[in-house]
Design an enzyme around this catalytic site. Sequence first.
Site, short mmCIF file in Angstrom:
data_model
loop_
_atom_site.label_atom_id
_atom_site.label_comp_id
_atom_site.label_asym_id
_atom_site.label_seq_id
_atom_site.Cartn_x
_atom_site.Cartn_y
_atom_site.Cartn_z
N ASP A 162 0.80 -0.99 0.05
CA ASP A 162 0.10 -0.08 -0.25
C ASP A 162 0.81 1.31 -0.04
O ASP A 162 0.52 2.11 0.46
CB ASP A 162 -0.97 0.11 1.31
CG ASP A 162 -0.12 0.12 2.39
OD1 ASP A 162 1.18 -0.23 2.26
OD2 ASP A 162 -0.80 0.12 3.55
N HIS A 165 25.88 4.14 -16.99
CA HIS A 165 24.74 4.71 -15.96
C HIS A 165 24.85 3.73 -14.65
O HIS A 165 23.73 3.42 -14.07
CB HIS A 165 23.44 4.32 -16.71
CG HIS A 165 23.03 5.44 -17.65
ND1 HIS A 165 22.02 5.32 -18.61
CD2 HIS A 165 23.80 6.46 -18.14
CE1 HIS A 165 21.85 6.71 -19.29
NE2 HIS A 165 22.81 7.08 -19.03
N ASP A 206 27.28 12.23 -12.05
CA ASP A 206 26.44 12.49 -13.08
C ASP A 206 24.78 12.85 -12.23
O ASP A 206 24.37 11.70 -12.19
CB ASP A 206 26.46 11.52 -14.27
CG ASP A 206 25.42 12.09 -15.25
OD1 ASP A 206 24.42 13.09 -15.18
OD2 ASP A 206 25.09 11.24 -16.20
N ASP A 264 21.20 18.22 -15.73
CA ASP A 264 21.80 17.15 -15.80
C ASP A 264 23.42 17.46 -15.98
O ASP A 264 23.82 18.08 -16.92
CB ASP A 264 21.53 16.41 -17.43
CG ASP A 264 21.98 15.23 -17.72
OD1 ASP A 264 22.72 14.68 -16.89
OD2 ASP A 264 21.88 14.95 -18.93
N HIS A 289 28.96 6.94 -26.77
CA HIS A 289 27.68 7.80 -26.34
C HIS A 289 27.62 8.98 -27.14
O HIS A 289 28.77 9.61 -27.70
CB HIS A 289 27.14 7.66 -25.06
CG HIS A 289 28.05 8.86 -24.21
ND1 HIS A 289 28.12 10.15 -24.31
CD2 HIS A 289 29.04 8.44 -23.26
CE1 HIS A 289 28.86 10.47 -23.24
NE2 HIS A 289 29.49 9.37 -22.81
N HIS A 307 22.02 15.78 -25.51
CA HIS A 307 20.56 15.81 -25.98
C HIS A 307 19.79 17.13 -25.56
O HIS A 307 20.26 17.81 -24.66
CB HIS A 307 19.94 14.62 -24.99
CG HIS A 307 20.51 14.47 -23.58
ND1 HIS A 307 19.70 15.18 -22.54
CD2 HIS A 307 21.49 13.91 -22.80
CE1 HIS A 307 20.25 15.11 -21.43
NE2 HIS A 307 21.37 14.13 -21.72
N HIS A 361 15.92 13.85 -20.73
CA HIS A 361 16.02 13.46 -22.17
C HIS A 361 14.76 14.24 -22.70
O HIS A 361 13.67 13.46 -22.91
CB HIS A 361 16.12 12.13 -22.67
CG HIS A 361 17.64 11.48 -21.98
ND1 HIS A 361 17.83 10.16 -21.68
CD2 HIS A 361 18.58 12.00 -21.38
CE1 HIS A 361 18.98 10.00 -21.11
NE2 HIS A 361 19.59 11.15 -21.31
N GLU A 363 28.41 16.80 -23.57
CA GLU A 363 28.67 15.85 -22.51
C GLU A 363 29.76 14.74 -23.03
O GLU A 363 29.48 13.57 -23.29
CB GLU A 363 27.67 14.81 -21.68
CG GLU A 363 26.49 14.47 -22.80
CD GLU A 363 25.53 13.79 -21.66
OE1 GLU A 363 25.78 12.73 -21.19
OE2 GLU A 363 24.29 14.20 -22.13
N TYR A 414 36.28 6.62 -21.67
CA TYR A 414 36.19 5.39 -20.90
C TYR A 414 37.00 4.16 -21.08
O TYR A 414 36.81 3.73 -22.25
CB TYR A 414 34.61 4.84 -20.84
CG TYR A 414 33.62 6.00 -20.76
CD1 TYR A 414 33.01 6.57 -19.55
CD2 TYR A 414 33.07 6.76 -21.85
CE1 TYR A 414 32.32 7.56 -19.43
CE2 TYR A 414 32.16 7.81 -22.08
CZ TYR A 414 32.07 8.42 -20.58
OH TYR A 414 30.92 9.28 -20.34
N ARG A 457 33.77 11.83 -17.64
CA ARG A 457 32.67 12.77 -18.48
C ARG A 457 32.54 14.20 -17.97
O ARG A 457 32.74 14.22 -16.75
CB ARG A 457 31.43 11.80 -18.34
CG ARG A 457 30.12 12.40 -19.16
CD ARG A 457 29.08 11.70 -19.53
NE ARG A 457 28.33 11.42 -18.42
CZ ARG A 457 28.43 9.98 -17.84
NH1 ARG A 457 29.28 9.17 -18.50
NH2 ARG A 457 27.73 9.57 -16.90
N GLU A 476 29.94 17.30 -18.13
CA GLU A 476 28.61 17.52 -18.88
C GLU A 476 27.98 18.84 -18.31
O GLU A 476 27.92 19.19 -17.03
CB GLU A 476 27.53 16.46 -18.43
CG GLU A 476 26.25 16.79 -18.82
CD GLU A 476 25.08 15.52 -18.70
OE1 GLU A 476 25.41 14.62 -17.88
OE2 GLU A 476 24.45 15.72 -19.46
N1 GLY Z 1 22.28 11.60 -16.81
C1 GLY Z 1 21.84 10.85 -18.15
C2 GLY Z 1 22.54 11.63 -19.31
O1 GLY Z 1 23.63 12.33 -19.12
O2 GLY Z 1 22.13 11.75 -20.47
MN MN Z 2 22.97 14.17 -20.28
MN MN Z 3 24.15 13.24 -17.22
#
Ligand code: GLY
Ligand code: MN
Ligand code: MN
Length: 482
Positions: free
Chosen positions: A54, A264, A281, A292, A375, A379, A386, A426, A430, A447, A449
Amino acid sequence: MNAPAAPAQQTPPSPLHPLHPLHERRAELARRLHAAGGGVAIVMTAPEVTRSRDTEHPFRADSHFHYLTGFDEPEAVLVLRADGHSELFCREKHPEQEVWTGVRLGPDAARETLGVAAAYPLSQLDRRLPELLNQAPAVWTVFGSGDEPLDQRLDGWLAEVRAQSHFGHAPPSTHRDLGVLLDEMRLFKRDDELALMRRAAGISAGAHRRAMRFCAARFRADPAGSVAEYEIEAELLHEFRRHGAAGPAYPSIVAAGRNACVLHHSAGAARLRADELCLIDAGCEFDGYASDVTRTFPASGRYSAPQRELYDIVVAAQEAAVAATRPGLRHRDAHHAAVRVLAQGMLDTGLLSPDRHGSLDDVIEKAHYRQFFMHGTGHWLGRDVHDTGDYLARDEAPFEQPDYLGGRVVKHPSRKLEPGMVVTLEPGLYVRPAEGVPERYWHIGIRIEDDAVLTAHGCELISRGVPVQADEIEALMRSELP
Ligand code: GLY
Ligand code: MN
Ligand code: MN
């Protein structure tokens, strides 16, 4: 809910100024509905989701719904006609339930507070919708939103209109995707939205600073010790919430050492050691808008030589991406610019070798760089991390190009950037252990970003409340806790 209290001098029926963002958004959507042939739009908020037995997950309103209403109670539906008429259906007041789950706005107050033309209890939905749909040329809902209850109920409402055909009633003959209109509207942020995004990015930047200083203090006190990822996550959350953010806009990634090579990786129980990098991140959501932000810092406050070599390549890649983010250039240009710098860095450091991988152009064309950068470079960002919006210019002719697997792809060009769009930038590197990869770089994951608002001539980085340059990060980590 972001609807303000009614200004005293305003008169009924609506207390919201005609230029209030909620009015503007609904009026703009109505204009677009009209231009697309008219009809009735139905937008349902998100369902409540059970966590266990619940207990529910914290409720978050559907992004489209909240964009149009500012209303953050569960169980609510907005109906908007192409002539601008709007109706809201929401939960009735319920004094006993409100003792447990909080005050409900209720339909009477909803009309004034949210500035809709009419508001009814949810129980009126099945009575009212067949009336609203009668003679409408089209019904619009957001396709692919997983709104099964809405689809099922819509069938019932349409059947009901059809059942009255002997009275001349007629249901809409077409069902169209409202997402196409709303996605495009939300891609361009107005000033009120940008103010919230700046606030979200500023809070997130403060959380990254806090995490860096926290680690530095811990390793200063105990250089041989370690810090759990979840402890760092707690620092982020503390900073988000104490500044009024709803919480993380997505599960915070806190990656100790080699975990940074998992793109991730959610904060877990792994322990960060003094000689490792920490990749965070994490971004908060503030009044419905996401941030982000990623930073990668040395746990103890000082980058080792190999860490610094790779770090500076990623900084340079991000600088190239920033320079390629301005109106008139295409969304994908930032990626191409970053890839060029990263690929050159891979050749310079020996991650890739000219003997095996060829020239810089070969590395890019054959996508060898994907071994270490797999990647995209960014975005759309907005209410959703996103965010909505097409990445391709569908009004421009498609073209054919070879893909790196030896096939051919046909696609539209990447979309041109315009003021008011918000993108992330970003790039990353790696390095997983592999034959031919210099050992001193193994397990390093980096990374960086930032969130960029497109302006008239370039872009504004709204998340730079936390430094990016290695020297500045080291200086911050040498400074005392606030
Ligand atoms: N935090 C997810 C991305 O950077 O797209
Ligand atoms: Mn991102
Ligand atoms: Mn991110």
